[in-house]
Scaffold this motif. Structure first.
Motif, PDB file in Angstrom:
ATOM      1  N   PHE A 160     -29.931 -46.768 -37.611  1.00  0.00           N
ATOM      2  CA  PHE A 160     -29.264 -45.905 -36.988  1.00  0.00           C
ATOM      3  C   PHE A 160     -29.003 -44.564 -37.336  1.00  0.00           C
ATOM      4  O   PHE A 160     -27.699 -44.446 -36.617  1.00  0.00           O
ATOM      5  CB  PHE A 160     -28.435 -48.043 -37.026  1.00  0.00           C
ATOM      6  N   GLY A 161     -28.503 -44.583 -38.131  1.00  0.00           N
ATOM      7  CA  GLY A 161     -27.486 -43.874 -38.710  1.00  0.00           C
ATOM      8  C   GLY A 161     -28.763 -42.332 -38.972  1.00  0.00           C
ATOM      9  O   GLY A 161     -27.836 -41.021 -38.006  1.00  0.00           O
ATOM     10  N   ARG A 162     -29.839 -42.498 -38.725  1.00  0.00           N
ATOM     11  CA  ARG A 162     -30.531 -41.196 -37.914  1.00  0.00           C
ATOM     12  C   ARG A 162     -30.710 -40.839 -37.276  1.00  0.00           C
ATOM     13  O   ARG A 162     -30.322 -39.382 -36.308  1.00  0.00           O
ATOM     14  CB  ARG A 162     -31.902 -41.064 -38.924  1.00  0.00           C
ATOM     15  N   MET A 163     -30.847 -42.014 -35.966  1.00  0.00           N
ATOM     16  CA  MET A 163     -31.206 -42.035 -34.328  1.00  0.00           C
ATOM     17  C   MET A 163     -29.635 -42.250 -33.588  1.00  0.00           C
ATOM     18  O   MET A 163     -30.034 -41.445 -32.560  1.00  0.00           O
ATOM     19  CB  MET A 163     -32.423 -42.458 -34.244  1.00  0.00           C
ATOM     20  N   VAL A 164     -28.634 -42.349 -33.929  1.00  0.00           N
ATOM     21  CA  VAL A 164     -27.694 -42.976 -33.708  1.00  0.00           C
ATOM     22  C   VAL A 164     -26.455 -41.972 -33.715  1.00  0.00           C
ATOM     23  O   VAL A 164     -26.237 -41.463 -33.242  1.00  0.00           O
ATOM     24  CB  VAL A 164     -27.686 -44.450 -33.457  1.00  0.00           C
ATOM     25  N   ILE A 165     -26.091 -42.318 -35.300  1.00  0.00           N
ATOM     26  CA  ILE A 165     -24.523 -41.921 -35.682  1.00  0.00           C
ATOM     27  C   ILE A 165     -25.015 -40.709 -35.955  1.00  0.00           C
ATOM     28  O   ILE A 165     -23.933 -38.944 -35.144  1.00  0.00           O
ATOM     29  CB  ILE A 165     -23.867 -42.747 -36.828  1.00  0.00           C
ATOM     30  N   SER A 166     -25.872 -40.152 -36.406  1.00  0.00           N
ATOM     31  CA  SER A 166     -25.593 -38.662 -36.234  1.00  0.00           C
ATOM     32  C   SER A 166     -25.629 -37.170 -35.571  1.00  0.00           C
ATOM     33  O   SER A 166     -25.566 -36.652 -35.618  1.00  0.00           O
ATOM     34  CB  SER A 166     -27.210 -38.173 -37.775  1.00  0.00           C
ATOM     35  N   PRO A 167     -26.593 -37.804 -34.651  1.00  0.00           N
ATOM     36  CA  PRO A 167     -27.007 -37.233 -32.865  1.00  0.00           C
ATOM     37  C   PRO A 167     -25.759 -37.133 -32.578  1.00  0.00           C
ATOM     38  O   PRO A 167     -25.420 -36.041 -31.972  1.00  0.00           O
ATOM     39  CB  PRO A 167     -28.031 -37.897 -32.463  1.00  0.00           C
ATOM     40  N   LEU A 168     -24.775 -38.187 -32.601  1.00  0.00           N
ATOM     41  CA  LEU A 168     -23.653 -38.148 -31.351  1.00  0.00           C
ATOM     42  C   LEU A 168     -22.926 -37.398 -33.089  1.00  0.00           C
ATOM     43  O   LEU A 168     -21.566 -36.303 -32.077  1.00  0.00           O
ATOM     44  CB  LEU A 168     -22.814 -38.980 -31.430  1.00  0.00           C
ATOM     45  N   LEU A 169     -22.260 -37.568 -33.918  1.00  0.00           N
ATOM     46  CA  LEU A 169     -21.301 -36.592 -34.794  1.00  0.00           C
ATOM     47  C   LEU A 169     -22.026 -34.588 -34.758  1.00  0.00           C
ATOM     48  O   LEU A 169     -20.827 -34.018 -34.547  1.00  0.00           O
ATOM     49  CB  LEU A 169     -21.184 -37.051 -36.221  1.00  0.00           C
ATOM     50  N   VAL A 170     -23.404 -34.731 -35.191  1.00  0.00           N
ATOM     51  CA  VAL A 170     -24.078 -33.580 -35.039  1.00  0.00           C
ATOM     52  C   VAL A 170     -23.217 -33.061 -33.955  1.00  0.00           C
ATOM     53  O   VAL A 170     -23.047 -31.290 -33.553  1.00  0.00           O
ATOM     54  CB  VAL A 170     -24.831 -33.144 -34.955  1.00  0.00           C
ATOM     55  N   GLY A 171     -23.755 -33.266 -32.468  1.00  0.00           N
ATOM     56  CA  GLY A 171     -23.092 -32.860 -30.960  1.00  0.00           C
ATOM     57  C   GLY A 171     -21.432 -32.273 -30.896  1.00  0.00           C
ATOM     58  O   GLY A 171     -21.068 -31.978 -30.211  1.00  0.00           O
ATOM     59  N   HIS A 172     -20.946 -33.334 -31.234  1.00  0.00           N
ATOM     60  CA  HIS A 172     -19.234 -33.368 -31.377  1.00  0.00           C
ATOM     61  C   HIS A 172     -19.094 -32.010 -32.632  1.00  0.00           C
ATOM     62  O   HIS A 172     -18.195 -31.579 -31.337  1.00  0.00           O
ATOM     63  CB  HIS A 172     -18.878 -34.564 -32.297  1.00  0.00           C
ATOM     64  N   ALA A 173     -19.733 -31.849 -33.266  1.00  0.00           N
ATOM     65  CA  ALA A 173     -19.409 -30.566 -34.242  1.00  0.00           C
ATOM     66  C   ALA A 173     -19.820 -29.518 -33.555  1.00  0.00           C
ATOM     67  O   ALA A 173     -19.187 -28.354 -33.772  1.00  0.00           O
ATOM     68  CB  ALA A 173     -19.419 -30.723 -35.149  1.00  0.00           C
ATOM     69  N   THR A 174     -20.798 -29.150 -32.744  1.00  0.00           N
ATOM     70  CA  THR A 174     -21.658 -28.522 -31.578  1.00  0.00           C
ATOM     71  C   THR A 174     -20.585 -28.367 -30.890  1.00  0.00           C
ATOM     72  O   THR A 174     -20.342 -26.752 -30.541  1.00  0.00           O
ATOM     73  CB  THR A 174     -22.695 -28.854 -31.978  1.00  0.00           C
ATOM     74  N   LEU A 175     -20.272 -28.635 -29.924  1.00  0.00           N
ATOM     75  CA  LEU A 175     -19.712 -28.556 -29.387  1.00  0.00           C
ATOM     76  C   LEU A 175     -18.109 -28.122 -29.605  1.00  0.00           C
ATOM     77  O   LEU A 175     -17.465 -26.923 -28.377  1.00  0.00           O
ATOM     78  CB  LEU A 175     -19.144 -29.696 -28.099  1.00  0.00           C
ATOM     79  N   TYR A 176     -17.607 -28.606 -30.542  1.00  0.00           N
ATOM     80  CA  TYR A 176     -16.342 -27.906 -31.221  1.00  0.00           C
ATOM     81  C   TYR A 176     -16.391 -26.947 -31.595  1.00  0.00           C
ATOM     82  O   TYR A 176     -15.560 -26.254 -31.315  1.00  0.00           O
ATOM     83  CB  TYR A 176     -15.588 -28.684 -32.286  1.00  0.00           C
ATOM     84  N   LEU A 177     -17.028 -26.171 -32.894  1.00  0.00           N
ATOM     85  CA  LEU A 177     -17.800 -24.867 -32.634  1.00  0.00           C
ATOM     86  C   LEU A 177     -17.885 -23.950 -31.871  1.00  0.00           C
ATOM     87  O   LEU A 177     -17.399 -23.045 -31.894  1.00  0.00           O
ATOM     88  CB  LEU A 177     -19.054 -24.517 -33.800  1.00  0.00           C
ATOM     89  N   SER A 178     -19.210 -24.220 -31.179  1.00  0.00           N
ATOM     90  CA  SER A 178     -18.558 -23.803 -29.804  1.00  0.00           C
ATOM     91  C   SER A 178     -17.310 -23.200 -28.694  1.00  0.00           C
ATOM     92  O   SER A 178     -17.255 -22.220 -28.632  1.00  0.00           O
ATOM     93  CB  SER A 178     -19.547 -24.141 -28.270  1.00  0.00           C
ATOM     94  N   PHE A 179     -16.773 -24.397 -28.639  1.00  0.00           N
ATOM     95  CA  PHE A 179     -15.507 -23.971 -28.021  1.00  0.00           C
ATOM     96  C   PHE A 179     -14.322 -23.053 -28.918  1.00  0.00           C
ATOM     97  O   PHE A 179     -13.443 -21.991 -28.852  1.00  0.00           O
ATOM     98  CB  PHE A 179     -14.916 -25.498 -28.302  1.00  0.00           C
ATOM     99  N   PHE A 180     -14.599 -23.112 -30.155  1.00  0.00           N
ATOM    100  CA  PHE A 180     -14.238 -22.735 -30.851  1.00  0.00           C
ATOM    101  C   PHE A 180     -14.404 -20.595 -31.401  1.00  0.00           C
ATOM    102  O   PHE A 180     -13.800 -19.501 -30.998  1.00  0.00           O
ATOM    103  CB  PHE A 180     -13.836 -22.415 -32.522  1.00  0.00           C
TER     104      PHE A 180
END
Length: 295
Positions: A160-180
């Protein structure tokens, strides 16, 4: 066929910002209430399966099925566990996309919001008695409520930590950094150069680094049992490794929650829930170890 990126940067009005905030909160509520719905369906299924087994003993579970075997020999998790966690990831990703339109930032925030809403569940599944010498597999709250043995729940906790929460949070951070990176700033060149100086972004970057650390921070594997003095020494060494892993893992989770709490106001509710879940789960597991499993 046009495969161009559907989302774009938009500047919402104050009314649109309010609507976006309401939708983000609604997503978090749906994500958490869906957990309750799954538990209810699971208990109904367990009751049905038990009644069928009592009527027809031949229906009782036989040899291990293909679904209950590891994908690769030596792996700790089964195909069924990977499949169920994958389906849950798809559900949460769909929930993040729902009603986001073409608003890039709305999708970005939704991924983080939905991911954080799942951390209390992750905590409730954790094997709080992991370092106990007498009952390391003592039930968590989730195990007790669902009547699923903790030995079965723990692999879900890991995945759950590796396959669910982590990908969503990494996706969130990646999109934010791309925006910046893509957004210019008159003084600093890019918005990234300006925002990395702000506490909320620093907390976000620290939190995502904790997420990545947790993915690669693997628990120690059991050693082959031996007898005599060497066997006792090996068992003692393994117990020390388990204890070191437990406290290291707990520290990384605590740092992640602490950073998320100060990253954005909307995360504080979920991090407070996670703290409450940790305390309740710990007390419950301690009681199980102290006085034994309830029958």
């Amino acid at each position: 066929m046009d495969f161009s990126w559907h989302y774009r940067f938009v500047t919402p009005s104050e009314e649109e910002k309010l609507l976006r905030r309401e939708l983000l909160d609604l997503r978090g509520s749906y994500a958490q209430w869906s957990i309750i719905a799954v538990i209810i369906v699971l208990r109904v299924y367990q009751g049905w399966a038990k009644s069928v087994a009592e009527i027809d003993p031949k229906q009782r579970r036989g040899p291990t099925s293909w679904w209950d075997r590891p994908i690769v020999a030596g792996w700790l998790e089964t195909r069924r566990q990977y499949a169920l966690c994958g389906l849950w990831l798809l559900w949460l990703a769909s929930l993040s996309v729902w009603n986001s339109g073409d608003d890039y930032m709305h999708l970005t925030k939704a991924l983080g919001h939905v991911a954080l809403s799942q951390i209390p569940l992750q905590v409730l599944m954790s094997p709080a008695a992991y370092i106990s010498t007498s009952k390391p597999a003592a039930s968590s709250i989730f195990s007790f409520v669902t009547s699923i043995p903790q030995a079965t729940v723990t692999p879900y906790h890991r995945l759950f930590g590796r396959m669910v929460i982590s990908p969503l949070l990494v996706g969130h951070a990646t999109l934010y950094l791309s925006f910046f990176i893509q957004t210019s700033h008159p003084e600093f060149g890019s918005l990234l150069n300006k925002r990395v100086r702000d506490l909320d972004v620093q907390c976000g970057l620290f939190a995502i680094s904790m997420v990545i650390s947790l993915v690669f921070y693997v628990r120690p594997r059991g050693a082959v049992s031996k007898t005599g003095t060497q066997g006792r020494s090996t068992a003692s060494s393994m117990q020390e490794r388990r204890r070191s892993f437990y406290y290291g893992h707990l520290s990384l989770v605590a740092l992640l929650c602490f950073a998320a709490y100060y990253h954005v106001l909307q995360a504080q509710k979920y991090m407070t829930q996670a703290l409450g879940a940790f305390l309740v789960n710990g007390v419950f597991s301690w009681a199980v170890v102290r006085w034994g499993e309830r029958k």
